[in-house]
Motif scaffolding. Structure first.
Motif, PDB file in Angstrom:
ATOM      1  N   GLU A  24      -8.675   1.481  -3.837  1.00  0.00           N
ATOM      2  CA  GLU A  24      -9.615   1.079  -4.322  1.00  0.00           C
ATOM      3  C   GLU A  24      -8.164   1.803  -6.156  1.00  0.00           C
ATOM      4  N   GLU A  78      -8.104   4.868   1.547  1.00  0.00           N
ATOM      5  CA  GLU A  78      -9.500   4.332   0.167  1.00  0.00           C
ATOM      6  C   GLU A  78      -8.882   4.702  -0.846  1.00  0.00           C
ATOM      7  N   GLU A  79      -8.587   5.994  -1.450  1.00  0.00           N
ATOM      8  CA  GLU A  79      -8.395   5.956  -3.066  1.00  0.00           C
ATOM      9  C   GLU A  79      -6.517   5.356  -3.090  1.00  0.00           C
ATOM     10  N   GLU A  80      -6.028   5.058  -2.119  1.00  0.00           N
ATOM     11  CA  GLU A  80      -4.810   3.924  -2.587  1.00  0.00           C
ATOM     12  C   GLU A  80      -5.673   2.674  -3.457  1.00  0.00           C
TER      13      GLU A  80
END
Length: 247
Positions: A186, A182-184
């Motif tokens: 985004e 998810e973080e990557e």
């Protein structure tokens, strides 16, 4: 343009940056609670982050390229759109209506996006929306009246307004299917988006200086048409993240 305006701009940017650093300093520990907070707060190494970005780009390269080119498209209107509107003689305060013609469709059209994505898919809706939006820009090669400019802006924005909610919904699906990335996802999408808004004004300024405002939009249209035709042809119908298929 008065050089003092640019000096004032950089001063305000510097002050904003100082406030941003202060905000980070005072809030860095606000949400770190629980036994695993310290572990979760540990940043990933540059190598691991680069590898993750590389893997993701190989999978979702097409939506990432699209979001970058959409940012370039959008930045053209905000960069040279006001200058072109002011360049028309004799329309006075009505020059603002030219830019309004670009903003208004955003509120009128986006509500119909869900119907299109259900029928054609999210990526295809986004791609063809921007592709069709690029076609009216070619008219700037043969005409340059303020009424024509407002009409072109309105028609172009009417179709490009489908693209943002459609591609945003696609990214939501990617995140739902691959929570660990998810973080990557985004981060890399924000990076490509910001890159487009950095490169776009530079390209717009260079073109406007060389060929004029109207022809700059015309060349933007050509670049978008070529890029989007390639994306439509080369993008797989389904993009796989983790072990499931994402439309």
């Amino acid at each position: 343009v008065d050089p003092q305006i640019f000096v004032l701009m950089w001063i305000m940017i510097f002050i904003s940056f100082l406030f941003f650093l202060s905000l980070i300093f005072w809030t860095k520990d606000t949400f770190l609670t629980g036994p695993s907070a310290k572990e979760e707060a540990q940043p990933k190494s540059f190598t691991r982050e680069a590898i993750a970005w590389s893997k993701l780009f190989r999978v979702i390269w097409s939506p990432l390229i699209f979001i970058c080119f959409f940012a370039i498209y959008d930045s053209f209107f905000y960069t040279i759109g006001p200058l072109m509107a002011e360049s028309y003689q004799g329309i006075g305060i009505y020059s603002g209506l030219i830019l309004a013609a670009y903003w208004v469709p955003t509120f009128l059209v986006s509500m119909f996006t869900q119907r299109l994505t259900r029928r054609f898919g999210k990526k295809r809706t986004a791609y063809f929306g921007l592709l069709i939006a690029a076609l009216p820009l070619l008219i700037f090669f043969v005409g340059d009246s303020p009424v024509l400019a407002a009409a072109i802006f309105f028609v172009s924005a009417s179709f490009s307004s489908f693209s943002v909610p459609a591609i945003s919904s696609a990214y939501t699906d990617y995140i739902n299917e691959a929570h660990k990335y998810e973080e990557e996802i985004e981060a890399i999408s924000d990076f490509l988006d910001n890159l487009g808004y950095i490169v776009g004004p530079i390209i717009a300024g260079v073109l406007a200086d060389r060929v004029g405002y109207e022809f700059s939009f015309g060349w933007l249209g050509i670049g978008l048409i070529v890029t989007l035709l390639l994306l439509v042809k080369l993008t797989p119908k389904h993009i796989r993240i983790s072990n499931r298929v994402i439309d």
